[in-house]
Design a protein around this motif. Structure first.
Motif, PDB file in Angstrom:
ATOM      1  N   LEU A   1      -6.599   4.279 -11.272  1.00  0.00           N
ATOM      2  CA  LEU A   1      -5.269   4.497 -11.835  1.00  0.00           C
ATOM      3  C   LEU A   1      -5.355   5.353 -13.098  1.00  0.00           C
ATOM      4  CD1 LEU A   1      -2.277   3.636 -11.576  1.00  0.00           C
ATOM      5  CD2 LEU A   1      -2.768   1.872 -13.249  1.00  0.00           C
TER       6      LEU A   1
ATOM      7  N   LEU B   1       2.570   1.716  -3.403  1.00  0.00           N
ATOM      8  CA  LEU B   1       1.594   2.206  -4.378  1.00  0.00           C
ATOM      9  C   LEU B   1       1.305   3.681  -4.145  1.00  0.00           C
ATOM     10  CD1 LEU B   1      -1.197  -0.474  -4.844  1.00  0.00           C
ATOM     11  CD2 LEU B   1       0.200   0.615  -6.595  1.00  0.00           C
TER      12      LEU B   1
ATOM     13  N   GLU C   1       0.830  -1.205   0.000  1.00  0.00           N
ATOM     14  CA  GLU C   1       0.000   0.000   0.000  1.00  0.00           C
ATOM     15  C   GLU C   1       0.862   1.253   0.000  1.00  0.00           C
ATOM     16  OE1 GLU C   1      -2.701  -0.278   3.237  1.00  0.00           O
ATOM     17  OE2 GLU C   1      -4.235  -1.290   2.050  1.00  0.00           O
TER      18      GLU C   1
END
Lengths: 307, 411
Positions: free
Chosen positions: B340, B25, B22
């Motif tokens: 994204l 990212l 996480e």
């Protein structure tokens, strides 16, 4: 000026516009017939045709040509060739790889292609972001029948348009290349088995489509006296609408659809109390209604899917 | 190999793996905003995309991580929420990039709505910007002329957009494929021309001075002073739009996981087969079309309050095109892909300002290249796993039977 004469006057203006729409729509219908895809970048070939003609005009001035008929011929032939070369190149690089892809992919690729062509013109043409003045090369002057004004320009543009349509008609229906295009449009597998060169047929389709769009672009420039790098987007939508009204895949239908669209716009602006800015709203509304009630267009073949 | 990965990652090591992933990212995305140099940024994105593609190629890592995430769900959610609170702190010095981030999150909301139509149900909608305009102008007009409070204008923007989408529904239902694309494009152009020429929308001048968001006395126009740090007023908007996006994403994810998701997927994949199997196509198309447009309208209403000035150029066809590109490039029918895609496609054009002139050309070329070589998007659609849906359905089927049995005994 009586009401009837006004309708005639507006119809002449509509016919001018409709002729350009029709020439753009021919390309849409050809691509759809042969490749089963809508080329949303086609409007930008129209725009490119106008700009290529300006490039040819510069070349003509360097060569010492004045504003005469030879200049006009150079502009037409040069622009048609250059636009066709760009179209065939882009088709080979970008459109052919997505021919069998889902419709949404080909749609976005051709839209992206339109953006690329538009932006290239803006960046490469000197001061490309500004509207460009188009030289006045057609004989000026007018005559009147009753109270209806007719400019010589109008007649010449109309004549060039009709001539183009006749030539396209001849190529499609009377030549070997045309029969190859028609064969691929009907059934590409069978056509390939009969020895039709598929890749060459695609090239030829783009050659015809782009050259005709280039003619429309030059006529637009001659008629309005100026062109702009972003005029292709709306022209693409109108050309697509026109080809759908006429029936996708039918060349004659595209011409009918284009002229109808042009007449609809000018007559709506003159007759309906909606203001001239909203004429396109009316035209698009008619297109949507058409799609609901006659999705195959005026001259389209009937297809159905039932459960 | 997969089994070993699963086993290891469901223990305490899994907690670490989940939080690490996480964080990686999150900071990879934040780096897009924080990195100044253009070429470094491009390098980062190339590496990031390469890693994404690699991850898709190696199934072991993916299933292992998935197992870890399901095993430590609570920790994963808490970790993600904490990370999502950080951006206003990280971007404390650059309000502009916080603004861009807000824009990106706003587009996540709109594109999740579009994805319901395009990705889940297969309904083309190239009029996204037009529906955004309905939301934005509704919110703008109601707050300017009628003085409605913010919560009411946002809600109204959402519902009015839904109502207007019913107008377009008959043509949408009657047409398919290229014709549907044309209907929505024609609608998009009609709306922009009308907005430009009608008086009450302010015409080409648009609407000015739309009030900023205010909720029950709390004004979004003031900076947040936390004592040790003062956050820009945009932080208010960030947290609010983030909340909206999370709610919308949860709704979309629930739809995807439910029978509704399966139902509309059958419509997308084969309409004729769906109808023969008793799927109410018209009903579900209407529900999805209106719901999707409601989300688009909500993001439009938020947009009006965020920038305070709306005019027709904000809602032209190019915007619709950006929205469709986000859905396709991110990955259809995939909530994570949309997130994204929105961040990349909204932020990159802003970051690429150093190539100012060539921005749109590069955008067009990249679009073509991506679509030719990766037509399924960055996070491709994964075939649905029906297992838990089926077990749920089975337990539902057996539950009434048990009840009936109980009833008989009592009688």
């Amino acid at each position: 000026m009586s009401g009837f004469e006004m309708i005639i006057q507006q119809s002449i203006n509509g016919l001018m516009l409709g002729m350009m729409y029709a020439l753009v729509a021919v390309g849409f219908t050809l691509y759809f017939g042969v490749l089963d895809l809508i080329n949303f970048g086609h409007g930008d070939f129209f725009m490119l045709g106008g700009f290529m003609a300006l490039v040819m005009y510069m070349l003509g001035e360097v060569l010492g040509l004045g504003d005469n008929i030879f200049m006009l011929i150079l502009m037409f032939i040069g622009s048609m060739l250059l636009t066709a070369v760009v179209a065939i190149g882009t088709a080979r690089l970008a459109i052919k790889p997505v021919m069998k892809a889902p419709m949404i992919i080909s749609l976005l690729v051709t839209l992206g292609l339109g953006i690329a062509v538009r932006e290239s013109v803006r960046l490469l043409y000197p001061l490309g972001a500004n509207p460009q003045f188009f030289p006045t090369l057609l004989p000026q002057g007018d005559f009147t029948i009753g109270n209806v004004f007719i400019r010589y320009e109008n007649l010449i543009i109309l004549a060039i348009g009709i001539l183009t349509i006749l030539v396209v008609y001849y190529i499609i229906n009377r030549t070997k290349m045309g029969s190859a295009i028609r064969a691929v449009a009907q059934d590409d597998e069978a056509a390939k088995m009969m020895g039709v060169n598929f890749n060459r047929t695609i090239d030829m389709t783009f050659l015809i489509g782009a050259a005709v769009a280039a003619i429309a672009g030059i006529l637009f420039g001659l008629y309005y006296g100026r062109i702009q790098f972003n005029m292709g987007a709306i022209m693409g939508v109108i050309g697509f609408s026109a080809s759908v009204i006429g029936g996708l895949g039918n060349v004659f239908g595209a011409i009918v659809g284009g002229i109808l669209f042009g007449l609809m716009e000018t007559l709506a602006a003159a007759a309906l109390p909606i203001g001239s800015e909203n004429k396109r709203v009316f035209a698009f509304l008619v297109v949507i209604l058409f799609l609901i009630f006659r999705p195959n267009g005026i001259l389209g073949e009937k297809t159905s899917e039932r459960v | 190999m997969t089994e070993i990965g699963k086993h290891k990652l469901s223990g305490p090591l899994g907690v670490l793996a989940v939080l690490l992933l996480e964080a990686v990212l999150f900071f990879a995305v934040m780096a897009i905003f924080l990195i100044e140099g253009g070429w470094v940024l491009i390098a980062e994105i190339v590496v990031g995309v390469a890693i994404l593609i690699l991850l898709n190629r190696i199934p072991g890592i993916k299933t292992g991580l998935k197992a870890a995430f399901t095993a430590h769900k609570t920790i994963a959610i808490i970790g993600a929420l904490v990370l999502l609170l950080l951006p206003p702190f990280l971007l404390v010095k650059s309000a502009y990039w916080l603004f861009v981030l807000i824009n990106a999150v706003m587009f996540i909301i709109a594109c999740l709505g579009l994805n319901l139509q395009l990705g889940s149900t297969g309904m083309m909608n190239l009029a996204g910007a037009a529906f955004m305009a309905f939301g934005a102008y509704t919110a703008g007009l109601l707050s300017l002329n009628a003085g409605w409070p913010s919560w009411a204008t946002l809600l109204a923007g959402m519902l009015v957009t839904g109502l207007f989408s019913i107008i377009l529904f008959i043509p949408v239902l009657k047409t398919k494929g290229h014709y549907l694309a044309l209907v929505t494009i024609a609608f998009q152009f009609m709306v922009v021309i009308l907005v430009e020429n009608v008086e009450f929308t302010g015409g080409p001048q648009g609407l000015k001075n739309i009030p900023y968001l205010t909720f029950f006395g709390y004004s979004f126009n003031e900076a947040i002073n936390l004592g040790f740090i003062t956050l820009h007023k945009y932080a208010n908007y960030y947290y609010f739009v983030l909340l909206l996006a999370i709610v919308v994403a949860l709704v979309c994810y629930r739809i995807y996981r439910s029978w509704v998701g399966v139902t509309v997927a059958t419509i997308r994949d084969d309409e004729v087969a769906a109808r023969t199997n008793g799927v109410r196509i018209n009903y579900w198309k209407l529900v999805i079309f209106v719901l999707g447009n409601c989300f688009i309208g909500l993001s439009g209403a938020f947009f009006a309050h965020l920038i305070g000035f709306i005019s027709p150029p904000n809602f032209v066809f190019d915007r619709s095109l950006v929205m469709v590109s986000i859905v396709i490039l991110g990955g259809m029918d995939n909530v994570f892909g949309i997130i994204l895609g929105s961040i990349l496609l909204i932020t990159l054009p802003e970051k690429l300002r150093f190539i100012q002139e060539y921005r749109f050309l590069i955008y067009g070329l990249l679009l073509i290249i991506m679509l030719i070589f990766k037509p399924k998007g960055l996070i491709p659609f994964v075939p649905r796993d029906y297992k838990d849906l089926l077990t749920k359905a089975k337990s539902k089927l057996t539950a009434p039977a048990a009840k009936n049995a109980g009833g008989e005994q009592n009688g």
